[in-house]
Design an enzyme around this catalytic site. Sequence first.
Site, PDB file in Angstrom:
ATOM      1  N   GLU A 183       0.772  -1.169  -0.090  1.00 30.99           N
ATOM      2  CA  GLU A 183       0.019  -0.083   0.128  1.00 30.99           C
ATOM      3  C   GLU A 183       0.798   1.278   0.064  1.00 30.99           C
ATOM      4  OE1 GLU A 183      -2.785  -0.313   3.176  1.00 30.99           O
ATOM      5  OE2 GLU A 183      -3.913  -1.839   2.190  1.00 30.99           O
ATOM      6  N   GLU A 188      -4.464  -8.634  -0.181  1.00 28.33           N
ATOM      7  CA  GLU A 188      -5.157  -8.194   1.192  1.00 28.33           C
ATOM      8  C   GLU A 188      -6.623  -8.632   0.999  1.00 28.33           C
ATOM      9  OE1 GLU A 188      -4.448  -5.281   3.801  1.00 28.33           O
ATOM     10  OE2 GLU A 188      -2.072  -5.566   3.422  1.00 28.33           O
TER      11      GLU A 188
END
Length: 809
Positions: free
Chosen positions: A405, A482
């Site tokens: 991220e 994720e």
Amino acid sequence: MALLCCWTSVQAQDLNFNDSWKFFNAEAKGAEQVNFNDSKWRNLNLPHDWAIEGPFDEKYNARCGGLPFHGTGWYRKAFKMDKNAKGKVVRIEFEGAMYDAYVWVNGQLVGNRPNGYIGFEFDISTFLKYDGSDNIIAVRLKPQDLSSRWYPGAGIYRSVWLKIDEPIHVKQWGTYITTPTVTKEKATIQNETTVENKTNKEVLVKVKQEYFAPDGKSVATVDEDLKIAANSKAISALYTVIKNPKRWDTKNPHLYHAVTTISENGKVVDSYKTRFGLRSIAFTKDGFFLNNEKVRFNGVCLHHDNGALGSAVYKRADERKLQIMKDMGTNAIRTSHNPPSREFLDLCDELGLLVLDESFDVWKMAKVPNGYNVFFDQWAERDIKDMLYRDRNHPSIIMWSTGNEILEQGDKKNGWRVAKMLNDYCKEVDRTRPTTMGMNNYSNPYDNNFAQQVDIAGVNYKPSNYKEIRTNYPELPFYGSETSSCTSSRGVYHLPIEKYDTHPSLHVTSYDIIGPSWAYPPDIEFHFQELNPNVMGEFIWTGFDYLGEPTPYGGKDNSTNGYWNGHWPSKSSYFGAVDLCGFPKDRFFLYQSHWTTKPMIHLLPHWNWKGMEGKEIPVYCYTNVDEAELFLNGKSLGRKVKGKDLTEIKVDFIRYEPKTFQSKYRLSWTVPYEPGTLKVVGYKNGKAVNEEVITTAGKPAKISLSVDRSKIDADGQDLAYVTVKILDKDGNFCPMADNLVTFDVKGEGSIIGVDNGNQISLESFQGNQRKAFNGMCLAIVKSSKKAGKITLTAHSKSLKSTQIVVETK
């Protein structure tokens, strides 16, 4: 004080350097100097995490567990060197020190390494005394506040080694074993070994590679002469072919090993062992293939802490964690968001778990002010390359992740350049595995030429976009890096079932529908993975609860960079399918019902609802069999068919408009409550194959103890996990009991941790007592170095005591 002696010039030695350190948790001016007085410092052995000792305090960041992980810690150790070591190469290796480690030997600075997750070593040969007097090594660590988004731990939390070699030796992490061809019939093994020559003359050495099968038998030997210039290094490159190899896979993780022998003038000067596996991997737009068979990732993300033990590395703690994950049906691990310990990867090799080895949570753009961004420009190349050098012989590792991220996803001008740089570093070190990254900012990384800089795209929390990604990028392999981020507290059920952001109890219902704005129940991911079979699978967030990041309480991920103490004392994760103790939550069984084939069945909630008589209780069943029938006090409430009878669940997350989802992955009944026995029976092909029974419990009356292993090693490091359950007089589990349990230990062991999985408990992990949380708590016992027995007795006021015995061998 350690006396190091009794080695020969023939064999290199790696000596465990964990024992007999002194520790001080504060600034200590001049502590690097030889004559510094450390007599009042604490004596301890490594591994050591000072932060886990506590105390919990609201002045510390709940985002990082509410524990004192920042500040200054000093370690010192006195040791002697045998005179025979003079002229050899002596190195000190730290597998991990959290963080910003400075190391002195005899008052002289030998080096610094900021990254707490990366192993490192220093050549200390010229700093040592070999005259029988004390040498002093001093280590200063200085973790900073606002440097992590979760609990990082603090201290020398992994092992330390003193490595003694001849001047001609295999370099640190110096072997690189690849398998260019692996079939059922034969395997080609290629070995590139870097040999260092730290003498002042050119040398000619013989490099021999001998390979041993899983049963220990030698299966091949090859050698060559290698010329190495003075004070230089050279690479020996050899290959061999073996027939009928035993291939490494997730079901049969066969492991070979190579012994590299370096000889000069017929005399062995170094011997170096490398374990590896024979397997082929391939990634295409159609999926991931292991030994030419398609495998979908039933994966979990795992942080590095082990609950009550903090970040201190105990092999058994990681082994237990991984075994629990395998029981859930897991076949893949994402090491979120940092390089794991050596022991962790060894265990993944042994257990047949695929690994996504991750390097960074942040690059140049900060998520927290004092994060790795402070060191990135100076250290990123060294850190990511060292991760690959250390880990590239592990057969379990199938991908290298360059980040998670990363905020540079949105930097259209320069983000892709940094992504390319890291990808290129990986390719310099390992040519056999693809690179990847977990990206959450769809579609920016694809539009900004960012996602294109890695081989495999990791997609975080975008299941409803899978079809669009495949359409727009038809040749790009991708997977859910994720997924879900569902939250829950073990054994907690809030009625009525409803979506909420937070709850006054600071707990989260285990009906498995609650999460932050990007999150969704596991059922949603199952659904979109089935609709998009070319998606390679998923890595759920997370397998285990972890210390810190208590979402949905306290803050909002990257948008809240400071302290997360708005819902104190909430200070640890709710994300896990398993709680901090390793006790499965209900969600564990939902994944197990989807990821495994051995018949299983699970029923929820508990059946203690005093004051709710006659009111409707939603009852869920998670199972992988064909049908399930529910009984209350012997009366059938109907049989449900898996996949046909749907359960409506509430959903509300970004990029998905419906507010409900009809789940085929859960069976459900609405049951008017009456005390007694709730039983579910599972059927396969029309025959009953399993059942689960929940009985209304009476008043707590006694303690039940069970242990994960009744025999452990007497090595001072092995662990036994003792599970405590509170029962009524008839042996029924009391699902809301909160009795305080006190432990006494006698014999060859000690308690090193206690826990109960309660995310808002401020009880210390250190000590000999713990309250039960929803009927359960945990004691972790460590062996001494003497064989014998450990007897643990559990007491609680008004409850019948009990004990359990563990043998140490």
